[in-house]
Design a protein around this motif. Structure first.
Motif, PDB file in Angstrom:
ATOM      1  N   LEU A 160       0.962  -1.220  -0.152  1.00  0.00           N
ATOM      2  CA  LEU A 160      -0.120  -0.065  -0.144  1.00  0.00           C
ATOM      3  C   LEU A 160       0.846   1.266   0.007  1.00  0.00           C
ATOM      4  CD1 LEU A 160      -2.953  -0.571   2.313  1.00  0.00           C
ATOM      5  CD2 LEU A 160      -3.184   0.119  -0.118  1.00  0.00           C
ATOM      6  N   ALA A 161       2.177   1.096   0.430  1.00  0.00           N
ATOM      7  CA  ALA A 161       3.092   2.350   0.628  1.00  0.00           C
ATOM      8  C   ALA A 161       3.329   2.856  -1.008  1.00  0.00           C
ATOM      9  CB  ALA A 161       4.330   2.078   1.317  1.00  0.00           C
ATOM     10  N   ASP A 162       3.058   1.854  -1.986  1.00  0.00           N
ATOM     11  CA  ASP A 162       3.524   2.247  -3.093  1.00  0.00           C
ATOM     12  C   ASP A 162       2.461   2.808  -4.002  1.00  0.00           C
ATOM     13  OD1 ASP A 162       6.039   0.822  -3.375  1.00  0.00           O
ATOM     14  OD2 ASP A 162       4.991  -0.992  -3.167  1.00  0.00           O
ATOM     15  N   GLU A 205      12.369  -2.514  -9.373  1.00  0.00           N
ATOM     16  CA  GLU A 205      13.506  -1.406  -8.878  1.00  0.00           C
ATOM     17  C   GLU A 205      14.786  -1.521  -9.438  1.00  0.00           C
ATOM     18  OE1 GLU A 205      12.037  -0.845  -4.046  1.00  0.00           O
ATOM     19  OE2 GLU A 205      13.835  -1.909  -4.462  1.00  0.00           O
ATOM     20  N   LEU A 206      15.405  -0.515  -9.919  1.00  0.00           N
ATOM     21  CA  LEU A 206      16.593  -0.429 -10.416  1.00  0.00           C
ATOM     22  C   LEU A 206      17.486   0.458  -9.680  1.00  0.00           C
ATOM     23  CD1 LEU A 206      18.533  -0.387 -12.937  1.00  0.00           C
ATOM     24  CD2 LEU A 206      17.653   1.944 -13.415  1.00  0.00           C
ATOM     25  N   ASP A 207      18.560  -0.482  -9.069  1.00  0.00           N
ATOM     26  CA  ASP A 207      19.269   0.022  -7.967  1.00  0.00           C
ATOM     27  C   ASP A 207      18.475   0.550  -6.622  1.00  0.00           C
ATOM     28  OD1 ASP A 207      21.416  -0.952  -9.492  1.00  0.00           O
ATOM     29  OD2 ASP A 207      21.780   0.988 -10.552  1.00  0.00           O
ATOM     30  N   GLY A 208      17.370  -0.009  -6.435  1.00  0.00           N
ATOM     31  CA  GLY A 208      16.628   0.213  -5.287  1.00  0.00           C
ATOM     32  C   GLY A 208      15.591   1.426  -5.603  1.00  0.00           C
ATOM     33  N   ARG A 209      15.413   1.955  -6.696  1.00  0.00           N
ATOM     34  CA  ARG A 209      14.480   2.825  -7.161  1.00  0.00           C
ATOM     35  C   ARG A 209      13.439   2.299  -7.855  1.00  0.00           C
ATOM     36  NH1 ARG A 209      14.680   6.190 -11.685  1.00  0.00           N
ATOM     37  NH2 ARG A 209      16.714   5.282 -12.586  1.00  0.00           N
ATOM     38  N   PRO A 210      12.227   2.555  -7.322  1.00  0.00           N
ATOM     39  CA  PRO A 210      11.232   2.028  -8.289  1.00  0.00           C
ATOM     40  C   PRO A 210      11.160   2.572  -9.829  1.00  0.00           C
ATOM     41  CG  PRO A 210      10.324   2.701  -6.273  1.00  0.00           C
ATOM     42  CD  PRO A 210      11.803   3.151  -6.408  1.00  0.00           C
ATOM     43  N   ILE A 211      11.112   1.713 -10.628  1.00  0.00           N
ATOM     44  CA  ILE A 211      10.904   2.239 -12.212  1.00  0.00           C
ATOM     45  C   ILE A 211       9.541   1.663 -12.609  1.00  0.00           C
ATOM     46  CG2 ILE A 211      13.423   2.603 -12.317  1.00  0.00           C
ATOM     47  CD1 ILE A 211      13.327   0.064 -14.134  1.00  0.00           C
ATOM     48  N   GLY A 212       8.928   0.282 -12.375  1.00  0.00           N
ATOM     49  CA  GLY A 212       8.003   0.082 -13.034  1.00  0.00           C
ATOM     50  C   GLY A 212       7.193  -0.709 -12.284  1.00  0.00           C
TER      51      GLY A 212
END
Ligand SMILES: CC(C)(COP(=O)(O)OP(=O)(O)OC[C@H]1O[C@@H](n2cnc3c(N)ncnc32)[C@H](O)[C@@H]1OP(=O)(O)O)[C@@H](O)C(=O)NCCC(=O)NCCS
Length: 173
Positions: free
Chosen positions: A9-11, A55-62
């Motif tokens: 849910l945080a997303d 996640e790309l290196d910890g960063r959400p991308i898709g």
């Protein structure tokens, strides 16, 4: 490095933001038919579905959804779909992250995740009939066209990847 993790849910704010992006809206089909009802569904755990954030290196991308076509409760894929077929939905969140190979990496992880289920023999996808870019993308991963199909108001093309096709690396054929 790309990895897939369970969405929570945080997303929700990020997913709603991605939903507004033109490249996502343009390929999503009829909005009423395709209401994902995120507020309720994101927090709901069921055996027939996985909601995943890439996640790309910890960063959400898709985002990636995996569903068991037979068990999914709305029976979107119809009551006659083969047992142990899974379906994948995928999108990159931000327009400036397209065309960098991230979708391919996400899809490979998603396919491996489906076929890690011992009984899963087929993966289905249903891009809109006019989403030529996605169709080429799936073709490059080894998916084969089964044919056109109408889902509610949406004209789609259905593609399939078999376990044998993936193992044999048909994508390189
Ligand atoms: C479909 C989608 C997930 C594909 O993800 P993507 O990251 O854009 O795809 P990739 O970058 O892996 O591959 C697409 C293209 O980039 C090229 N590419 C692959 N690796 C690359 C890299 N490292 N650098 C640059 N380009 C690359 C591929 O060869 C491919 O080229 P092509 O379009 O000429 O065939 C993405 O475009 C998307 O989210 N689209 C909107 C939503 C959507 O259509 N979802 C599918 C609904 S069914």
């Amino acid at each position: 490095m790309i990895r897939l993790r369970t969405a929570t849910l945080a997303d929700l704010p990020l997913i709603l933001h991605w939903d507004e992006q033109p490249h996502v809206q343009d390929v999503g089909g009829d909005p009423e038919w395709n209401d994902w009802n995120w507020d309720e569904e994101l927090g709901r755990e069921v055996a027939w579905r996985e909601f995943l954030i890439a996640e790309l290196d910890g960063r959400p991308i898709g985002f990636v959804q995996l569903i068991d076509c037979r068990e999914e409760e709305s029976h979107y894929w119809g009551n006659d779909c083969p047992e142990h077929s899974w379906a994948i939905d995928i999108w990159i969140g931000e327009g400036d992250e397209l065309g960098k190979g991230h979708g391919t990496a996400m899809m490979r992880l998603a396919i491996d995740r489906c076929f890690a289920r011992p009984f899963c023999e087929h993966i289905l996808i249903d891009p809109m009939a006019d989403n030529v870019r996605a169709q080429r993308f799936y073709g490059s991963l080894g998916f084969k066209l089964l044919g056109p199909r109408r889902f509610g108001p949406d004209d789609c093309l259905v593609y399939q990847l078999t376990r044998a096709g993936w193992r044999n690396g048909d994508q390189n054929a």
